[in-house]
Structures are given as structure tokens and as C-alpha cells.
Design an enzyme around this catalytic site. Structure first.
Site, PDB file in Angstrom:
ATOM      1  N   PHE A 129       0.833  -1.215   0.000  1.00 59.08           N
ATOM      2  CA  PHE A 129       0.000   0.000   0.000  1.00 59.08           C
ATOM      3  C   PHE A 129       0.862   1.257   0.000  1.00 59.08           C
ATOM      4  O   PHE A 129       0.468   2.292   0.533  1.00 59.08           O
ATOM      5  CB  PHE A 129      -0.973  -0.020   1.184  1.00 59.08           C
ATOM      6  CG  PHE A 129      -1.642  -1.346   1.361  1.00 59.08           C
ATOM      7  CD1 PHE A 129      -2.535  -1.824   0.411  1.00 59.08           C
ATOM      8  CD2 PHE A 129      -1.346  -2.156   2.446  1.00 59.08           C
ATOM      9  CE1 PHE A 129      -3.111  -3.077   0.539  1.00 59.08           C
ATOM     10  CE2 PHE A 129      -1.919  -3.416   2.587  1.00 59.08           C
ATOM     11  CZ  PHE A 129      -2.811  -3.868   1.631  1.00 59.08           C
ATOM     12  N   ILE A 150       2.202  -7.757  -4.908  1.00 60.89           N
ATOM     13  CA  ILE A 150       2.040  -7.438  -3.482  1.00 60.89           C
ATOM     14  C   ILE A 150       0.627  -7.784  -3.013  1.00 60.89           C
ATOM     15  O   ILE A 150       0.176  -7.320  -1.969  1.00 60.89           O
ATOM     16  CB  ILE A 150       2.351  -5.955  -3.214  1.00 60.89           C
ATOM     17  CG1 ILE A 150       1.413  -5.046  -4.021  1.00 60.89           C
ATOM     18  CG2 ILE A 150       3.800  -5.645  -3.560  1.00 60.89           C
ATOM     19  CD1 ILE A 150       1.527  -3.568  -3.664  1.00 60.89           C
ATOM     20  N   PRO A 163     -11.543  -9.854 -14.172  1.00 60.38           N
ATOM     21  CA  PRO A 163     -12.665  -9.381 -13.342  1.00 60.38           C
ATOM     22  C   PRO A 163     -12.525  -9.761 -11.864  1.00 60.38           C
ATOM     23  O   PRO A 163     -12.819  -8.944 -10.996  1.00 60.38           O
ATOM     24  CB  PRO A 163     -13.882 -10.082 -13.964  1.00 60.38           C
ATOM     25  CG  PRO A 163     -13.466 -10.462 -15.338  1.00 60.38           C
ATOM     26  CD  PRO A 163     -11.982 -10.691 -15.302  1.00 60.38           C
ATOM     27  N   GLY A 183      -5.563  -0.214  -8.543  1.00 55.50           N
ATOM     28  CA  GLY A 183      -5.153  -0.543  -7.172  1.00 55.50           C
ATOM     29  C   GLY A 183      -5.510   0.525  -6.164  1.00 55.50           C
ATOM     30  O   GLY A 183      -5.579   0.257  -4.962  1.00 55.50           O
ATOM     31  N   GLU A 184      -5.695   1.738  -6.618  1.00 53.45           N
ATOM     32  CA  GLU A 184      -5.847   2.823  -5.655  1.00 53.45           C
ATOM     33  C   GLU A 184      -7.199   3.524  -5.700  1.00 53.45           C
ATOM     34  O   GLU A 184      -7.650   4.082  -4.708  1.00 53.45           O
ATOM     35  CB  GLU A 184      -4.702   3.825  -5.856  1.00 53.45           C
ATOM     36  CG  GLU A 184      -3.394   3.188  -5.418  1.00 53.45           C
ATOM     37  CD  GLU A 184      -2.146   3.907  -5.887  1.00 53.45           C
ATOM     38  OE1 GLU A 184      -1.675   4.760  -5.149  1.00 53.45           O
ATOM     39  OE2 GLU A 184      -1.657   3.596  -6.994  1.00 53.45           O
ATOM     40  N   ARG A 188     -10.310  -1.140 -19.888  1.00 51.31           N
ATOM     41  CA  ARG A 188     -10.673  -2.547 -19.986  1.00 51.31           C
ATOM     42  C   ARG A 188     -10.180  -3.257 -18.726  1.00 51.31           C
ATOM     43  O   ARG A 188      -9.046  -3.048 -18.286  1.00 51.31           O
ATOM     44  CB  ARG A 188     -10.025  -3.182 -21.218  1.00 51.31           C
ATOM     45  CG  ARG A 188     -10.522  -4.602 -21.482  1.00 51.31           C
ATOM     46  CD  ARG A 188      -9.954  -5.152 -22.787  1.00 51.31           C
ATOM     47  NE  ARG A 188      -8.565  -5.606 -22.660  1.00 51.31           N
ATOM     48  CZ  ARG A 188      -8.200  -6.794 -22.162  1.00 51.31           C
ATOM     49  NH1 ARG A 188      -9.115  -7.645 -21.740  1.00 51.31           N
ATOM     50  NH2 ARG A 188      -6.926  -7.132 -22.086  1.00 51.31           N
ATOM     51  N   GLN A 237      -9.483  -5.887  -5.889  1.00 47.68           N
ATOM     52  CA  GLN A 237      -8.758  -4.624  -5.700  1.00 47.68           C
ATOM     53  C   GLN A 237      -9.708  -3.498  -5.309  1.00 47.68           C
ATOM     54  O   GLN A 237      -9.421  -2.715  -4.405  1.00 47.68           O
ATOM     55  CB  GLN A 237      -8.026  -4.245  -6.993  1.00 47.68           C
ATOM     56  CG  GLN A 237      -6.770  -5.041  -7.231  1.00 47.68           C
ATOM     57  CD  GLN A 237      -5.657  -4.568  -6.310  1.00 47.68           C
ATOM     58  OE1 GLN A 237      -5.092  -3.505  -6.488  1.00 47.68           O
ATOM     59  NE2 GLN A 237      -5.362  -5.359  -5.308  1.00 47.68           N
ATOM     60  N   THR A 286      -1.856  -7.693  -5.487  1.00 46.30           N
ATOM     61  CA  THR A 286      -2.689  -7.169  -6.572  1.00 46.30           C
ATOM     62  C   THR A 286      -3.110  -8.257  -7.533  1.00 46.30           C
ATOM     63  O   THR A 286      -4.058  -8.081  -8.286  1.00 46.30           O
ATOM     64  CB  THR A 286      -1.889  -6.139  -7.364  1.00 46.30           C
ATOM     65  OG1 THR A 286      -0.661  -6.762  -7.795  1.00 46.30           O
ATOM     66  CG2 THR A 286      -1.548  -4.937  -6.512  1.00 46.30           C
TER      67      THR A 286
END
Lengths: 323, 676, 162
Positions: B224, B449, B567, B639-640, B563, B573, B451
Site C-alpha cells: 500500500f 504485493i 474481473p 489498485g488505488e 478494460r 482490488q 494485486t
């Protein structure tokens, strides 16, 4: 962690016999090992009492005797505790996690030490850990510390949920020690900090808790409620154990109230109880009693929220218990 | 397709940094500063050196050799100056962990302390304008006349929000095992989000050629951002191994992680918004006040989302920084966007209330067709569709806008919305694809990590090669593999995936045996466009009128992120980010100790991250977004963005439930109760 | 001190420092890295193992104090190549991301399914409750997951529960 010797006690009397200055008894270890790793507890000798045959829950007449080494999980799962002492079962289940409750013992739960951030950090002063070094919490982080019964030396709270229910239930703590056997009535096991905050309880060196005995449960409805920002696995901001018995005439014939996380001890709200018994079971009476109890409080800037919180909790809980 | 490393993770065989079997490994344990500012007079280590099993004590008394240009947070024992409480000032190496830790406790450091200054406050005289904010955005921007826009507004808000120190707290504490070989080459098993950049930093810190350093990190227990740059534990492991003459392992304690592995800066943010009667913004001003250490300037880009979000004729953004006697703040999931959008999206809700307008509609009417600051066209922007789709799924049209009127027993119920955004970028990377035993192997020094990078890259390579995924094997987490950027900034998959696709294409184009790629030129030639993912988050909350406790029975996120490569991974995430956002909203907070410096509540019993019971229902869905201006996959980073907007949606819902606006995170019972 | 214990069915006789935790014994001496160290204070659950069939925080157990016990770690859940149903369900439901809390989640879930009695969210304490998602969430709250896989973890457990 400082080096220490480890020994397993064969019996309660063997444990007491092995006791010398610097000895600590090891139960489930959930708090003691934690504190040893932090350097807060530095025993020279650990006497392991976790496997003593003190892990039985048995009725004694209309009372219930709970061995000191009974694991928290087993206490809460016991059929008699669940049905007759719901307040206690709920308090235990509200504490810690499934894993910790599997390890933690009844005696260890009672003898938990405060979670004050300064107490747990040996690099900072703390009168409880190092008498005379000062209490930085009073000017610093006291957001979850005591509003009742604190002293200029210490504003720590007792972190247990279970102990709050035991205080409300008038439980008796059975102790054996170098001075023989004795019985300590709850909530008298724990003491206010005064100018000796290093002493959490009235136990003497070498004393070993062997059992907790519950008198017949108080009549009426009872419950336990815990307030916390995380929905589980968190210490209380404030908690309450309460029972209420109201006669058909609407008059309160019995009431027990104990508050958690407001004081150095599980706080028995005796003032409120006295005011309520013999009076009407109304919201107004509950509020008046709550406010009378909390009149004694001496909040600090960052824990003053506990007063309205405790007041609301007392009133809401009693309203829930009222018929 | 499930995670390719799923089996090793559920059977306990996946090796994290501290878990590689290394012969004759010793253990290092750090000693941390007890003052927040001052000079080390003397390190008394005689007692520690005599303790059982002790192999070495490191400190500034006999400074180990490091490069002169080492980063100030990594230049261990090079100076007698102390910059913050908790800084590593010495370390003990011993044959066992127990002995190392016990001996470290016996090291006594004598200080000449100075007065310290650790508190961020809005009137601090030390504020200045940093030249750039992370990573390289301008600190301040101005467009149009904000004062005129506010003066002419039908409704306006002028509000200040604050967010506390937050800690990343990945479940795996930072750890490293360092092994020097007889030729002076260094191998470090490290918990890092990027083996290549970690290798580069360690090499630079020790003054070694990059070829002489190798970093391996096959599995990383979350990061993170906290493992996005080299942390002192890795340097300490290598120093300790050199001093002890044998491999050394170090695993930071949870408490030490709070001190030396970065954190999100606290922020104070002033927002001024104005709108005409139709809700169209006439002015937006966002000024963020933040902290950094005296060692390194880290300026979080908190006000930058206002440069992207809404159309407005007048826009001012600014960052002000003060250097305190604290550890250096660093990246934590969506630096900039996360705290910035909390404030901006809360202020937008306040503006909607001031206008008497639905907060979804307010955002819709202010949608921008080009980046508000600078005017760059968007490669794609589907914020409005996210808002519409979210409103539909959440049942928003049944919402009564009146705050503080829904009650179920003691519980007040409310709903809230906020938008999300995060930049979609990529960086150059290299990859190598080749045939081995009839299967395809793809190598890239990427990091997984959590992800799902391994799995995503398998999919990407399989697509590019036109073969089933089970014929593709991805190797990552090793700096000896083709160089790759950090898993950060939501750029991992886009950067590594681009190189993987090109390497696979090269393989197919050539002899069918191998293909190499370096995307430096390709990425350098990307057209100048505003590339961002967008989203909308909806929250339902219940607030106890008795206790002030806030519970979140329902969270919904709708995202437009190009895209979606995989899924299942994408959903994980998104919901993971939203769950962390729930923590930010309700419970996460590290206290700064003004008396002694450093942080308080440095463990997981006091720093609350959400537990299972806090998260009953989190749902994430996404739009099918086509964008040909991104990368070969057409993907945007995911990821964020999940954490961006969650806290605002929850805060807005708390206002809707209670009628009270708390502008200071987290929304604890303490703050809620004081409003009743 | 000399102790013996059985780990995943294999007997071990080891000489341990009394200060050593069961967790460090497993990880640093026995080479069993499945149980994870996340906080070392019983606050995260990553180290959860079964001691004599009950879930416990291995970081809070001194190795000397579990002398004679039977310990099951995540490495002992599968039967040869056949994953435990919970392990399979965790993979199927993507009930983890970084995987660091996963061994603890799995050991915790395995034991939790056999734990009798009510929880903090059970309405009627006298009855053993159905294992609803709410019950699972409360009972699994001793295992923190910073990646935020909780909703998937609960689905996986609900599916694998007998």
C-alpha cells in the site's frame, strides 16, 4: 525479553510455594507474554498455572463456581452461564477475539493490565510501570482513559469486559496465597490508583486466584453492552453491565449497574443503584440516576465524551431492560 | 481463472522476505531514538556486547561505510544528529532473535536533546511552498479569478477539513535477509514493491555497482505504498550482515513499522467552492497544509484532484508544507487523491446541501470535457455514467434529501455519494518471453504485493500469444529479471503489461522462441492527454444516537477504469480499497506525541483497521470502458481508486443520517456524540 | 529447555530458549513458515494455529508452555495433494490478495466451524446459532486482513461450512 526461568506448578499450593520476589504466574499468556515482549513485565521466574486442575465450572447450590483456569471461550459457552448469567456470557464474548478467548483464563482476564499507550511503552514515563516517573497521559493521550476515580498519579482504565459483569454480579474471587486462603468480593478485587497506581488489585505478593464464585443471579432482566469504534476485536470506549428488576407496581426492586473503561476498576455505579431502587422505572429516573453517578467524574479534555456516552448508555440500557 | 499462486498461499508455502531458508542466519534488532531532536553524545553498548550470542553492535560510534549520497532516511549511523523519535540509531546482531532483542534493550544512548516541534497546525509559521508535489506536479496552480467567482456565486462553501496521520500497516511487517558473497556481492530478500528500484537504491546506498546487488521478493504481504521505496530495514540487514560476517535477517516489529516505514501525512485542507443557481461551479479553491520531516521533503499532492474533477472558470490549488521533527511521510494508497478527494467530495456535498440540489446531479452538471486545469482532453472520462449507474443500483432515486430524519430505534440512517478518480499512467519496463519445455515463460521484475500481478500478466501474455493461460508462466519479484518499475501509482499492470505484450509480439514475430521488449520509446511517445480512471461510491450508514457509533451496512462502487484485465482480481482490488477507505472514514488514526515526539498507539490494538465485522457488504462493479490511448491492454490502474472517495461517501452519509457535519477524520463516536 | 510437541502429526523434540514463542519455534526452528508474524501481540491473528484442536495466537504462546501439545498449522490442513475444503474455497472466492493473513484465516476458520456456543452477535444465548454471514464475520474478527478481502473470506467460509 529478559531471560527468565520457567516452571510448571503441580498444584495451587505448589505454585504458591514456588513464589519468590520476581515471580509471576502464567495463565493463558495473552496479556503477560504480550507485556513481557514489550519489556513491561520482567519476571525472573514464570510459574505456569495454566494446566492446574482449576478449569471446572460447577454449580454449588444456587451458586456457580468457575475455576480460575477456565478459558474465556468455555466460560461463555457453558450452558449455565449462557442461560443464568447472560450478562457475563455477553461480556466475555464481547472481549478480544476467538483465538484470545480460547487462550485467556478467567483469572488472567481479571488481572489484565491497562492498555494505556504510555504504560505499554517502556521508553515513556508511567507511574504505574515506573512509580514516580510521571503520568504523561494527563496532558497527552488520555482519550480512552479514566473519568471516574482517577488520581493525579494515574488515569488508567481497567480493560476487561468480563470483570465488569463480575462486578455487577457480586462475584467472589477465591484466592490462595502465602497468607492462606481468602475470598475477595467483587468489585473489591481492583483498587483505585490513588498514589500507588502500580497496584492494580488488593492481591498480595504470591496470591493466586483459584476460582470465581457467582452468587445466584440477580432477579430481573440483565445485559451487557459495549461501545467501540471498530465493530469487533476492540477495547471498549465505555461498556455497561446492568440488571433491572421492576415489580408489577412499576417500582424498581433491584438494580445493578457496572461500567467498564471509565475507571481503574470495573466501576460499580452504586449511587445510581441506590437512587433507582424503590423508585419508578422511568426514563426520567434513569437519567437522574445516571447523572448523579457521573457527577463524581473528573474528565480530562479528550475523554470528556465518556460522560454523555456513559449517561446515554445507562439510560438506554435500563430502558431496554425495563418491562 | 483463479490466482496462479493461490495454492502456495493457502498451503503456507509461499515465501515472504523473512522466510527464505538461509544457512547460519543471524538476527538484527534496531535501537530507536528516544528523543525527537538532538545529538547523540554517546552510545553505551559495552553491556550489550557482553550479552549472550551477540555478534556485533552498530551505531554512529563506529559508523559503517555507506555512500555519501545515500538518502537521509537510509544513511544509518552516518550522523550523530537525531531527526525524529523512533529513528534507528543503533542495532544489535546476535545468533538468535531473542538474544538480539534482549541485547538491543541493553544499549543505552546518551543524547543532547533539543526542543522539538512535531505538531501540524494551521497557523504554523514554518509553512512554505514546495517546488513540486509528489511525484512531480506543480505545487500551485491558478486559473481565472477565484474571488470573483465566489463573489458572484448563488451559493458557496468555505470549509476546512482535516485528516490524521495514517499508517499503511500491510499485514507483513517489513523484513529482509541480507547475504554477502565472498566477492562482495549482495543478495537481499526484501519485502518490496519493486525489486529493480529497490536494487538500485540499495546499490546506491552502499556505493556498489547495480550488477553486484540482487533483490528477491517473490511474495510480498501487502505494501500500500509502505514498501514502494527502500526502507531502512533492508540497509540495516546488509550492514549487519557485513559486520557479523554472516547472513542476517531482520523483521521489524509492528511498533517499529509505525516509526520507520512511512505514513500518510496529516492534512488540513481549506476548500472554497461557489456555484450558480443551476449548480454550475463558479470557483474552486483547494489549499492543503501538510508536513514533512527535516530529513527529506515529501509533499503529498493532496490538492491535485481538483485540477481534474470539475469544470470551473476559476480554479486555484496550492500546497503548503512545514518541516517538523517527525519521520518522513511517504506513499500510502492513493497519495494525494485519497485525502484530497475526501475534502473535495465532502465540500461538494456541502455545496449540494447549500444549493438544495441532489449531490449526484451537482456532480453531473459539473462534468468536464477537458481537464479543468490546463485544458488537456481526456482519453476517456465516464464519471457521469458511473454516477448514473451507481445511483440506479443503489436505489438513489428513493432518497429523501432531508438530513437527520430516518430513524430505526436508536439508529439514524443515511446515505451518501462521492466521486473517485485516479490517474492512469505507465512507465517504461522491460520483459523477456521465451519457450521452455513447450510452455511460454515471461520474465519481468514486477512485484505481486497482493494485486494479482502474476495472474494478470499470465492473462495478458496468453492473450498476446494467443495461447491458453495454463501454458504461460510468469516469473517476477527478482531484480535479475528484466527491469521494471515499482508496483505503485496504479501503474504496475499498465507498465509491466505493455512490456509483456511487446515481448510476446516480438516472440511471435521472430523465430517463435523468444522475444524481448523495452517500452522506453513507446511510453515516451505517448500522446499528451489527460488519462484518469473515474468512479462513484455510495454508502449507507447507521449512526447510534445513544453511542455515536457508526456502522456501514452497505458500500457500492462503480468504476470506469478502461478494460478490466481480470474481473475477479479487479473486484478484489476495488473492494479492498473501499474497505481501507471505510477504515479511514471511521477508525484509523495515529496520534503524534507532542510531549516526547514520535507516535502513540503504535500497534494493531490501538490503530484500528477494519475487522471482518465492520464490512458486511461491499460491492464493486465497473463499466465497459474502451480507451485506445492507454496501453496495449486498454487498461487503467485499479489498485488505488477504490480508496478514493470512500471516506467522503461515508462522511456525507453520516451527515445525511444525523444532520451533523464532522469535518475531521476519523468519524469516531467521540466526535459524533459531541454533536448530539 | 527440552520440550516435545507434535506439529501436523510429526513429533519434535527441541531445546528452546524459554523466551521463544511457539510462533518463532515454528518459523525459525522447524522451518514451518505458514504461521505468520503480523503483530507479535495477538492483535492480528496472522499467527493463528490450532493447539490441541483449538485456534490460538501462536505469538502469545511460549514454546515451553505448549510442551506436549499437538499443533496444527496451515501446512497440516491439506491431505496430501487434496486441499482442505476451506483452502479450495478461499482460492475459488479469491478470499485473499497478498496472502499474508491467509494461513491464519484458514486455521481460524477451520477451528471456528467446530466452536460451539453463541457469539457477540447471537440474539438468543441459549441456542447454538445458525452460522449466518453475520456470525461468521463476528467469529472471524480476530483475523485482520489489510487487503480487505473480508467479503470474499465470508463467502468462502459460508460455502465450505458443513
Amino acid at each position: 525479553m529478559k531471560r527468565f526461568e520457567y516452571a510448571r506448578a503441580g498444584s495451587p499450593s505448589d505454585a504458591v510455594r514456588r513464589f519468590r520476589p520476581g515471580t509471576m504466574y502464567l495463565g493463558g499468556g495473552t496479556n503477560l507474554v504480550d507485556l513481557m515482549r514489550l519489556g513491561v513485565a520482567e519476571p525472573d521466574l514464570l510459574v505456569d498455572v495454566s494446566r492446574l486442575p482449576l478449569d471446572v465450572i460447577e454449580p454449588v447450590g444456587d451458586r456457580l463456581r468457575v475455576g480460575a483456569a477456565v478459558r474465556n471461550t468455555d466460560l461463555a459457552a457453558d450452558p449455565l452461564v449462557r442461560t443464568r448469567y447472560a450478562m457475563l456470557a455477553r461480556a466475555v464474548l464481547d472481549g478480544a477475539s476467538g483465538q484470545v478467548r480460547n487462550m485467556a483464563t478467567v483469572a488472567g482476564n481479571l488481572l489484565q493490565r491497562t492498555r494505556c499507550a504510555y504504560f505499554q511503552d517502556v521508553s515513556r514515563p508511567c507511574n504505574k510501570r515506573r512509580p514516580g516517573s510521571g503520568c504523561p497521559a494527563i496532558e497527552g493521550d488520555h482519550g480512552n482513559l479514566a473519568v471516574l476515580g482517577a488520581s493525579d498519579a494515574c488515569v488508567a482504565t481497567h480493560p476487561s469486559d468480563m470483570a465488569v459483569a463480575l462486578a455487577a454480579l457480586d462475584a467472589e474471587v477465591h484466592v490462595t496465597g502465602p497468607g492462606g486462603d481468602r475470598i475477595i468480593p467483587m468489585p473489591g478485587l481492583h483498587r483505585l490508583p490513588g498514589d500507588e497506581p502500580e497496584r492494580d488489585t488488593v492481591l498480595e505478593p504470591g496470591d493466586l486466584i483459584t476460582a470465581v464464585e457467582l452468587p445466584a443471579p440477580p432477579p430481573g432482566a440483565s445485559t451487557y453492552r459495549k461501545v467501540r469504534e471498530r465493530a469487533s476485536f476492540a477495547f471498549a470506549l465505555v461498556s455497561i453491565a446492568a440488571s433491572l428488576d421492576v415489580g408489577s407496581d412499576g417500582v424498581v426492586s433491584g438494580c445493578r449497574i457496572a461500567l467498564g473503561s471509565v475507571a481503574h476498576v470495573p466501576w460499580r455505579a452504586e449511587r445510581a443503584e441506590r437512587l433507582l431502587i424503590g423508585g419508578p422505572a422511568t426514563g426520567a429516573a434513569f437519567l437522574e440516576a445516571a447523572e448523579a453517578e457521573l457527577d463524581q467524574a473528573r474528565p480530562l479534555p479528550r475523554n470528556a465524551y465518556k460522560l454523555p456516552l456513559a449517561r446515554n448508555l445507562i439510560v438506554a440500557t435500563l430502558e431496554e431492560l425495563a418491562p | 481463472m483463479n490466482r496462479v499462486e493461490g495454492r502456495v498461499k493457502v498451503t503456507g508455502l509461499a515465501t515472504y522476505a523473512a522466510e527464505y531458508p538461509v544457512e547460519a542466519v543471524a538476527y538484527a534488532y534496531p535501537v530507536q531514538s528516544l528523543v525527537a531532536k538532538g545529538r547523540i553524545v554517546r552510545v553505551h553498548d559495552a553491556e550489550a556486547r557482553e550479552m549472550p550470542g551477540v555478534l556485533a553492535v552498530l551505531s554512529c560510534e563506529d559508523p559503517p561505510r555507506l555512500a555519501e549520497d545515500a538518502d537521509a532516511e537510509l544513511a544509518l549511523f552516518q550522523s550523530r544528529d537525531v531527526a525524529y523519535r523512533g529513528q534507528i540509531v543503533a542495532a544489535v546482531v546476535a545468533g538468535t532473535y531473542e538474544n538480539a532483542r534482549a541485547a538491543a534493550a541493553a544499549v543505552r544512548v546518551e543524547y543532547d536533546p533539543d526542543d522539538h516541534d512535531v505538531a501540524l497546525r494551521s497557523d504554523h509559521p514554518g509553512f512554505y511552498r514546495p517546488d513540486v508535489v509528489n511525484p512531480d506536479y506543480p505545487s500551485d496552480t491558478v486559473k481565472g479569478d477565484v474571488e470573483a467567482g465566489l463573489a458572484g456565486a448563488a451559493a458557496s462553501v468555505d470549509v476546512t477539513y482535516s485528516t490524521p496521520v495514517l499508517h499503511n500497516n500491510p499485514m507483513e511487517p517489513h523484513a529482509a535477509v541480507a547475504v554477502w558473497d565472498p566477492e562482495g556481492r549482495l543478495l537481499v530478500y526484501d519485502s518490496t514493491q519493486g525489486a529493480s528500484p529497490d536494487r538500485d537504491t540499495i546499490a546506491q546506498t552502499f556505493g556498489l555497482p547495480r550488477e553486484d546487488v540482487r533483490v528477491v521478493s517473490r511474495h510480498v504481504g501487502g505494501g500500500f505504498g509502505a514498501k514502494g521505496s527502500t526502507r531502512p530495514h533492508a540497509v540495516l540487514a546488509a550492514l549487519a550482515a557485513r559486520a557479523a560476517g554472516r547472513p542476517v535477517k531482520i523483521a521489524l516489529t509492528r511498533q517499529q513499522m509505525f516509526d520507520v516505514t512511512g505514513y500518510r501525512t496529516p492534512t488540513i485542507q481549506r476548500l472554497r467552492l461557489g456555484a450558480d443557481a443551476g449548480g454550475r461551479l463558479t470557483a474552486v479553491e483547494h489549499v492543503a497544509y501538510e508536513q514533512s520531516s527535516t530529513l527529506v521533503e515529501f509533499a503529498e499532492q493532496t490538492a491535485t484532484p481538483a485540477r481534474v474533477m470539475y469544470a470551473t472558470p476559476a480554479l486555484r490549488t496550492a500546497h503548503r508544507l512545514v518541516r517538523l521533527d517527525v519521520a518522513t511521510p511517504s506513499w500510502m494508497r492513493a497519495p494525494g487523491e485519497c485525502p484530497g478527494m475526501y475534502a473535495l467530495e465532502s465540500a461538494m456535498d456541502e455545496l449540494a446541501c447549500a444549493l438544495g440540489m441532489d449531490p449526484v446531479e451537482l456532480r453531473v452538471v459539473n462534468d468536464a470535457d477537458a481537464e479543468p486545469e490546463g485544458g488537456l482532453p481526456f482519453s476517456s472520462r465516464n464519471l457521469v455514467m458511473c454516477l448514473r449507474e451507481g445511483a440506479r443500483r443503489f436505489g438513489w432515486r428513493h432518497r429523501d434529501p432531508e438530513p437527520g430524519v430516518r430513524r430505526e430505534g436508536e439508529w439514524l440512517v443515511g446515505t451518501g455519494v462521492a466521486a473517485s478518480t485516479y490517474p492512469a499512467r505507465r512507465r517504461p519496463a522491460r520483459a523477456f518471453a521465451f519457450v521452455r519445455d513447450g510452455d511460454y515463460v515471461v520474465q519481468v521484475a514486477a512485484a505481486d504485493i497482493g494485486t494479482g500481478a502474476r495472474t494478470a500478466l499470465v492473462r495478458i501474455a496468453a492473450d498476446a500469444l494467443g495461447v491458453p493461460p495454463d501454458q504461460v508462466h510468469v516469473e517476477l519479484g527478482d531484480s535479475d529479471l528484466p527491469e521494471a518499475p515499482v508496483a505503485g501509482g496504479s501503474m504496475g499492470t499498465a507498465s509491466w503489461g505493455s512490456a509483456v505484450v511487446r515481448a510476446c509480439e516480438e516472440l511471435k514475430r521472430g523465430d517463435g522462441k523468444e522475444g524481448r521488449a523495452d517500452t522506453t520509446d513507446e511510453v515516451g511517445n505517448d500522446a499528451r492527454l489527460a488519462r484518469h480512471a473515474f468512479g462513484a461510491q455510495f454508502a449507507e450508514v447507521r449512526v447510534s444516537s445513544v453511542t455515536g457509533e457508526v456502522r456501514v451496512p452497505r458500500l457500492l462502487g462503480v468504476f470506469a477504469a478502461g478494460r478490466i484485465v481480470d474481473p475477479q482480481l479487479a473486484r478484489s482490488q476495488f473492494i479492498g480499497g473501499m474497505t481501507m477507505g471505510l477504515g479511514m472514514a471511521l477508525m484509523e488514526e495515529t496520534l503524534t506525541d507532542e510531549e516526547f515526539g514520535g507516535f502513540l498507539r503504535r500497534d494493531l490494538a490501538q490503530y484500528h483497521v477494519p475487522a471482518c465485522a465492520d464490512v458486511p457488504h461491499v460491492e464493486a462493479v465497473w463499466l465497459d470502458e474502451q480507451d485506445g490511448e492507454l496501453n496495449p491492454m486498454g487498461s487503467k490502474g485499479i489498485g488505488e481508486i477504490g480508496i478514493v472517495g470512500t471516506a467522503a461517501a461515508i462522511g456525507n452519509a453520516v451527515h445525511h443520517a444525523t444532520g451533523h457535519r464532522v469535518r475531521d477524520l476519523p468519524l469516531t463516536p467521540v466526535k459524533i456524540l459531541s454533536r448530539f | 529447555m527440552d520440550i516435545t510437541l507434535k506439529v501436523n502429526g510429526t513429533p519434535h523434540a527441541v531445546d528452546v530458549d524459554p523466551r521463544m514463542s511457539l510462533l518463532d519455534l515454528l518459523r525459525e526452528r522447524l522451518g514451518l513458515i505458514g504461521a505468520k508474524k503480523g503483530c507479535d501481540h495477538g492483535q492480528c491473528g496472522a499467527c493463528t494455529v490450532l493447539i490441541d484442536g483449538r485456534r490460538a495466537n501462536a505469538c502469545l504462546a511460549l514454546a515451553v508452555a505448549v510442551d506436549g501439545s499437538e499443533v496444527t498449522t496451515v501446512e497440516g490442513l491439506a491431505k496430501g495433494d487434496d486441499l482442505h475444503p476451506l483452502q479450495a474455497a478461499f482460492i475459488e472466492h479469491d478470499a485473499f490478495q497478498c496472502g499474508y493473513c491467509t494461513p491464519g484465516q484458514l486455521c481460524s476458520a477451520v477451528a471456528m466451524l467446530g466452536e460451539p456456543g453463541p457469539s457477540a452477535v447471537t440474539d438468543d444465548l441459549a441456542l447454538d446459532p445458525e452460522l449466518t454471514p453475520e456470525e461468521i464475520r463476528e467469529r472471524m474478527s480476530g483475523n485482520l486482513c489489510r487487503c480487505g478481502a473480508y467479503v470474499n473470506i465470508v463467502k468462502a467460509i459460508a460455502e465450505a461450512a458443513p
